[in-house]
Design an enzyme around this catalytic site. Sequence first.
Site, PDB file in Angstrom:
ATOM      1  N   GLU A 162      -9.768  -9.700  -7.657  1.00  0.00           N
ATOM      2  CA  GLU A 162      -8.734  -8.658  -7.536  1.00  0.00           C
ATOM      3  C   GLU A 162      -7.672  -8.785  -8.622  1.00  0.00           C
ATOM      4  O   GLU A 162      -7.184  -7.775  -9.143  1.00  0.00           O
ATOM      5  CB  GLU A 162      -8.114  -8.719  -6.131  1.00  0.00           C
ATOM      6  CG  GLU A 162      -9.127  -8.288  -5.066  1.00  0.00           C
ATOM      7  CD  GLU A 162      -8.674  -8.545  -3.630  1.00  0.00           C
ATOM      8  OE1 GLU A 162      -7.545  -9.046  -3.431  1.00  0.00           O
ATOM      9  OE2 GLU A 162      -9.456  -8.245  -2.711  1.00  0.00           O
ATOM     10  N   THR A 199      -5.071  -8.116  10.418  1.00  0.00           N
ATOM     11  CA  THR A 199      -5.474  -6.788   9.939  1.00  0.00           C
ATOM     12  C   THR A 199      -4.985  -5.721  10.925  1.00  0.00           C
ATOM     13  O   THR A 199      -4.496  -4.661  10.526  1.00  0.00           O
ATOM     14  CB  THR A 199      -7.009  -6.721   9.799  1.00  0.00           C
ATOM     15  OG1 THR A 199      -7.419  -7.745   8.892  1.00  0.00           O
ATOM     16  CG2 THR A 199      -7.454  -5.363   9.271  1.00  0.00           C
ATOM     17  N   ARG A 201      -1.844 -14.486   3.432  1.00  0.00           N
ATOM     18  CA  ARG A 201      -2.497 -13.821   4.569  1.00  0.00           C
ATOM     19  C   ARG A 201      -1.713 -14.056   5.868  1.00  0.00           C
ATOM     20  O   ARG A 201      -1.564 -13.143   6.685  1.00  0.00           O
ATOM     21  CB  ARG A 201      -3.936 -14.342   4.728  1.00  0.00           C
ATOM     22  CG  ARG A 201      -4.879 -13.959   3.599  1.00  0.00           C
ATOM     23  CD  ARG A 201      -5.301 -12.504   3.627  1.00  0.00           C
ATOM     24  NE  ARG A 201      -6.041 -12.144   4.818  1.00  0.00           N
ATOM     25  CZ  ARG A 201      -6.701 -10.997   4.960  1.00  0.00           C
ATOM     26  NH1 ARG A 201      -6.726 -10.087   3.976  1.00  0.00           N
ATOM     27  NH2 ARG A 201      -7.326 -10.723   6.070  1.00  0.00           N
ATOM     28  N   TYR A 254     -11.997  -1.791  -2.692  1.00  0.00           N
ATOM     29  CA  TYR A 254     -12.557  -2.011  -1.349  1.00  0.00           C
ATOM     30  C   TYR A 254     -14.094  -1.973  -1.328  1.00  0.00           C
ATOM     31  O   TYR A 254     -14.685  -1.704  -0.276  1.00  0.00           O
ATOM     32  CB  TYR A 254     -11.990  -0.971  -0.381  1.00  0.00           C
ATOM     33  CG  TYR A 254     -10.569  -1.256   0.060  1.00  0.00           C
ATOM     34  CD1 TYR A 254     -10.246  -2.445   0.728  1.00  0.00           C
ATOM     35  CD2 TYR A 254      -9.546  -0.344  -0.172  1.00  0.00           C
ATOM     36  CE1 TYR A 254      -8.942  -2.708   1.138  1.00  0.00           C
ATOM     37  CE2 TYR A 254      -8.236  -0.601   0.242  1.00  0.00           C
ATOM     38  CZ  TYR A 254      -7.948  -1.793   0.897  1.00  0.00           C
ATOM     39  OH  TYR A 254      -6.660  -2.054   1.311  1.00  0.00           O
ATOM     40  N   PHE A 270     -15.145   3.676   8.058  1.00  0.00           N
ATOM     41  CA  PHE A 270     -13.773   4.043   7.676  1.00  0.00           C
ATOM     42  C   PHE A 270     -13.525   3.980   6.174  1.00  0.00           C
ATOM     43  O   PHE A 270     -12.422   4.313   5.721  1.00  0.00           O
ATOM     44  CB  PHE A 270     -12.760   3.157   8.420  1.00  0.00           C
ATOM     45  CG  PHE A 270     -12.905   1.676   8.163  1.00  0.00           C
ATOM     46  CD1 PHE A 270     -12.322   1.084   7.048  1.00  0.00           C
ATOM     47  CD2 PHE A 270     -13.631   0.869   9.038  1.00  0.00           C
ATOM     48  CE1 PHE A 270     -12.453  -0.280   6.809  1.00  0.00           C
ATOM     49  CE2 PHE A 270     -13.767  -0.502   8.811  1.00  0.00           C
ATOM     50  CZ  PHE A 270     -13.172  -1.073   7.689  1.00  0.00           C
ATOM     51  N   HIS A 294      -1.624  -5.470   1.446  1.00  0.00           N
ATOM     52  CA  HIS A 294      -2.934  -6.049   1.174  1.00  0.00           C
ATOM     53  C   HIS A 294      -2.755  -7.454   0.633  1.00  0.00           C
ATOM     54  O   HIS A 294      -1.813  -7.712  -0.113  1.00  0.00           O
ATOM     55  CB  HIS A 294      -3.699  -5.223   0.130  1.00  0.00           C
ATOM     56  CG  HIS A 294      -4.908  -5.943  -0.385  1.00  0.00           C
ATOM     57  ND1 HIS A 294      -6.103  -5.935   0.296  1.00  0.00           N
ATOM     58  CD2 HIS A 294      -5.083  -6.750  -1.453  1.00  0.00           C
ATOM     59  CE1 HIS A 294      -6.970  -6.701  -0.364  1.00  0.00           C
ATOM     60  NE2 HIS A 294      -6.385  -7.206  -1.425  1.00  0.00           N
ATOM     61  N   ASN A 320      -1.259  -0.268   7.726  1.00  0.00           N
ATOM     62  CA  ASN A 320      -0.745  -1.638   7.890  1.00  0.00           C
ATOM     63  C   ASN A 320      -0.020  -2.172   6.656  1.00  0.00           C
ATOM     64  O   ASN A 320       0.191  -3.368   6.512  1.00  0.00           O
ATOM     65  CB  ASN A 320      -1.844  -2.587   8.394  1.00  0.00           C
ATOM     66  CG  ASN A 320      -3.021  -2.696   7.450  1.00  0.00           C
ATOM     67  OD1 ASN A 320      -2.987  -2.150   6.347  1.00  0.00           O
ATOM     68  ND2 ASN A 320      -4.052  -3.412   7.856  1.00  0.00           N
ATOM     69  N   LYS A 322       0.840  -1.203   0.000  1.00  0.00           N
ATOM     70  CA  LYS A 322       0.000   0.000   0.000  1.00  0.00           C
ATOM     71  C   LYS A 322       0.882   1.262   0.000  1.00  0.00           C
ATOM     72  O   LYS A 322       2.099   1.180   0.157  1.00  0.00           O
ATOM     73  CB  LYS A 322      -0.931  -0.038   1.217  1.00  0.00           C
ATOM     74  CG  LYS A 322      -1.897  -1.250   1.231  1.00  0.00           C
ATOM     75  CD  LYS A 322      -3.089  -0.978   2.144  1.00  0.00           C
ATOM     76  CE  LYS A 322      -3.312  -2.067   3.148  1.00  0.00           C
ATOM     77  NZ  LYS A 322      -4.491  -1.835   4.025  1.00  0.00           N
TER      78      LYS A 322
HETATM   79  P1  GDP Z   1      -7.376  -6.808   5.471  1.00  0.00           P
HETATM   80  O1  GDP Z   1      -7.985  -7.760   4.491  1.00  0.00           O
HETATM   81  O2  GDP Z   1      -6.590  -7.502   6.551  1.00  0.00           O
HETATM   82  O3  GDP Z   1      -6.565  -5.728   4.805  1.00  0.00           O
HETATM   83  O4  GDP Z   1      -8.585  -6.095   6.255  1.00  0.00           O
HETATM   84  P2  GDP Z   1     -10.042  -5.625   5.726  1.00  0.00           P
HETATM   85  O5  GDP Z   1     -10.297  -6.147   4.347  1.00  0.00           O
HETATM   86  O6  GDP Z   1     -11.023  -5.950   6.790  1.00  0.00           O
HETATM   87  O7  GDP Z   1      -9.896  -4.035   5.701  1.00  0.00           O
HETATM   88  C1  GDP Z   1      -9.167  -3.407   4.674  1.00  0.00           C
HETATM   89  C2  GDP Z   1      -8.267  -2.369   5.300  1.00  0.00           C
HETATM   90  O8  GDP Z   1      -9.069  -1.358   5.907  1.00  0.00           O
HETATM   91  C3  GDP Z   1      -7.371  -2.883   6.428  1.00  0.00           C
HETATM   92  O9  GDP Z   1      -6.158  -3.431   5.956  1.00  0.00           O
HETATM   93  C4  GDP Z   1      -7.148  -1.644   7.270  1.00  0.00           C
HETATM   94  O10 GDP Z   1      -6.079  -0.857   6.733  1.00  0.00           O
HETATM   95  C5  GDP Z   1      -8.448  -0.878   7.084  1.00  0.00           C
HETATM   96  N1  GDP Z   1      -9.366  -1.130   8.218  1.00  0.00           N
HETATM   97  C6  GDP Z   1      -9.995  -2.291   8.528  1.00  0.00           C
HETATM   98  N2  GDP Z   1     -10.770  -2.171   9.619  1.00  0.00           N
HETATM   99  C7  GDP Z   1     -10.639  -0.864  10.014  1.00  0.00           C
HETATM  100  C8  GDP Z   1     -11.192  -0.097  11.093  1.00  0.00           C
HETATM  101  O11 GDP Z   1     -11.964  -0.595  11.908  1.00  0.00           O
HETATM  102  N3  GDP Z   1     -10.803   1.212  11.155  1.00  0.00           N
HETATM  103  C9  GDP Z   1      -9.944   1.773  10.251  1.00  0.00           C
HETATM  104  N4  GDP Z   1      -9.610   3.054  10.376  1.00  0.00           N
HETATM  105  N5  GDP Z   1      -9.412   1.088   9.240  1.00  0.00           N
HETATM  106  C10 GDP Z   1      -9.739  -0.219   9.114  1.00  0.00           C
HETATM  107 MG    MG Z   2      -9.479  -7.534   3.091  1.00  0.00          MG
END
Ligand code: GDP
Ligand code: MG
Length: 159
Positions: free
Chosen positions: A137, A102, A96, A60, A68, A126, A123, A20
Amino acid sequence: KLPVHGIAGTNQERTFLAVKPDGVQRGLVGDIIARFEKRGYKLVGLKLVWPTLEMAQNHYADLSKKPFYPGLCKFFSSGPIVCMCWEGKDIINQGRQMLGETQPLASKPGSIRGDFSIDLGRNICHGSDSPEAAAHELAMWFPEGVNDWAKTVDAWVYE
Ligand code: GDP
Ligand code: MG
């Protein structure tokens, strides 16, 4: 010729991994690629892309109801990302695992997020979370396709 998403459940399974904008800015691209290379996985697609806001929203889309989401999309389109397609046995799940949780604070040392990040919204990487997500994707980020090359060390990686 394989479909861009490979064949899930075989040694030709493929996933979409991305560094990212924060990971690119922080100079972590090489380290992240090196981990997958050293493990024995095969890099079949790689490019730097500066996503538009629309591309971020599309990437996303499954999170569009989350509070968020606007901030996440703005962040994801704030600078270039590195798009990768990796191939190998169990790569979707292993990818993963190698990223970590996450939530970086819940990520173990040794994982990419556990080693390099602290905050949820920074973080750095992705990874597709299922074969369906990987197919979706990879089609989105590699519409031109990827490279079906034979890696000659595979006989030393797979028994
Ligand atoms: P990932 O698949 O582990 O990347 O997680 P997700 O698909 O659930 O979310 C996508 C991205 O959104 C994550 O990598 C985080 O950077 C961000 N994110 C997820 N949950 C939250 C949250 O509760 N608050 C905020 N600010 N960002 C979030
Ligand atoms: Mg995800």
